[in-house]
Write a protein that holds these residues in place. Structure first.
Motif, PDB file in Angstrom:
ATOM      1  N   UNK A  93     -47.971  69.238  68.917  1.00  0.00           N
ATOM      2  CA  UNK A  93     -48.810  69.785  67.862  1.00  0.00           C
ATOM      3  C   UNK A  93     -49.794  68.713  67.413  1.00  0.00           C
ATOM      4  N   UNK A  94     -51.065  69.102  67.262  1.00  0.00           N
ATOM      5  CA  UNK A  94     -52.079  68.205  66.714  1.00  0.00           C
ATOM      6  C   UNK A  94     -52.666  68.872  65.483  1.00  0.00           C
ATOM      7  N   UNK A 102     -53.790  73.127  62.024  1.00  0.00           N
ATOM      8  CA  UNK A 102     -53.372  72.917  63.407  1.00  0.00           C
ATOM      9  C   UNK A 102     -54.575  73.169  64.320  1.00  0.00           C
ATOM     10  N   UNK A 103     -54.927  72.150  65.128  1.00  0.00           N
ATOM     11  CA  UNK A 103     -56.036  72.296  66.067  1.00  0.00           C
ATOM     12  C   UNK A 103     -55.531  72.477  67.497  1.00  0.00           C
ATOM     13  N   UNK A 130     -50.632  63.579  65.682  1.00  0.00           N
ATOM     14  CA  UNK A 130     -49.972  64.132  66.854  1.00  0.00           C
ATOM     15  C   UNK A 130     -48.476  64.174  66.583  1.00  0.00           C
ATOM     16  N   UNK A 131     -47.851  65.338  66.775  1.00  0.00           N
ATOM     17  CA  UNK A 131     -46.401  65.469  66.646  1.00  0.00           C
ATOM     18  C   UNK A 131     -45.834  65.943  67.970  1.00  0.00           C
ATOM     19  N   UNK A 138     -38.100  63.690  66.975  1.00  0.00           N
ATOM     20  CA  UNK A 138     -39.377  64.073  66.360  1.00  0.00           C
ATOM     21  C   UNK A 138     -40.226  62.817  66.255  1.00  0.00           C
ATOM     22  N   UNK A 139     -41.347  62.822  66.966  1.00  0.00           N
ATOM     23  CA  UNK A 139     -42.253  61.671  66.977  1.00  0.00           C
ATOM     24  C   UNK A 139     -43.574  62.055  66.350  1.00  0.00           C
ATOM     25  N   UNK A 140     -44.214  61.080  65.734  1.00  0.00           N
ATOM     26  CA  UNK A 140     -45.511  61.313  65.112  1.00  0.00           C
ATOM     27  C   UNK A 140     -46.400  60.099  65.316  1.00  0.00           C
TER      28      UNK A 140
END
Length: 145
Positions: A93-94, A102-103, A130-131, A138-140
């Motif tokens: 997800x961006x 959300x794009x 950015x996820x 769960x990274x960001x």
């Protein structure tokens, strides 16, 4: 001969320009209690290494801190997400950092396709988040256009 040298120099300059335009995105784990997915292996070429204990050889250091098997970077007009190993299905997800809009959203089967190339040429300049999620991880990461 002269044309061959010019071609080689031109190729080197083009490759150097592409390398300079890549911006690595620092991905941070939002769930610090998740067990390590694999040990961290850093060559001596690495500029940063955080470890709690390490074993060193003349060309390799192994650390017991965790590393997630995914990296992300901005290369020219693309966001590139690469998984070193399969983690099953990952959600990417961006969002625009300022608005939360959300794009981009996608699921990626990392077993079949470990790389995702996301075109950003239609996005406006600004700050983005950015996820990446897979399993309990769960990274960001944040980046700018």
């Amino acid at each position: 001969m002269k044309q061959a040298i010019i071609a080689i120099v031109s190729l080197f300059m083009f490759t150097s320009i592409n390398l300079v335009s890549a911006e690595e995105i620092d991905l941070r784990n939002l769930e610090p209690t998740v067990p390590p997915t694999r040990p961290r292996v850093n060559s001596l070429m690495s500029t940063s290494s955080v470890s709690t204990s390490s074993v060193s050889a003349s060309f390799l250091s192994v650390s017991t801190s965790s590393v997630d098997p995914v990296s992300a970077s901005v290369e020219n007009d693309e966001l590139v997400v690469v998984f070193d190993v399969s983690v099953g299905t990952a959600l990417i997800t961006v969002t625009e950092s300022a608005t939360g809009n959300v794009v981009y959203y996608s699921t990626l089967n990392t077993s079949a396709n470990p790389e995702s190339y996301i075109p950003m040429d239609m996005w406006e300049s600004g700050n983005y988040t950015l996820k990446i999620e897979y399993g309990r991880v769960k990274l960001e990461g944040k980046f700018n256009l």
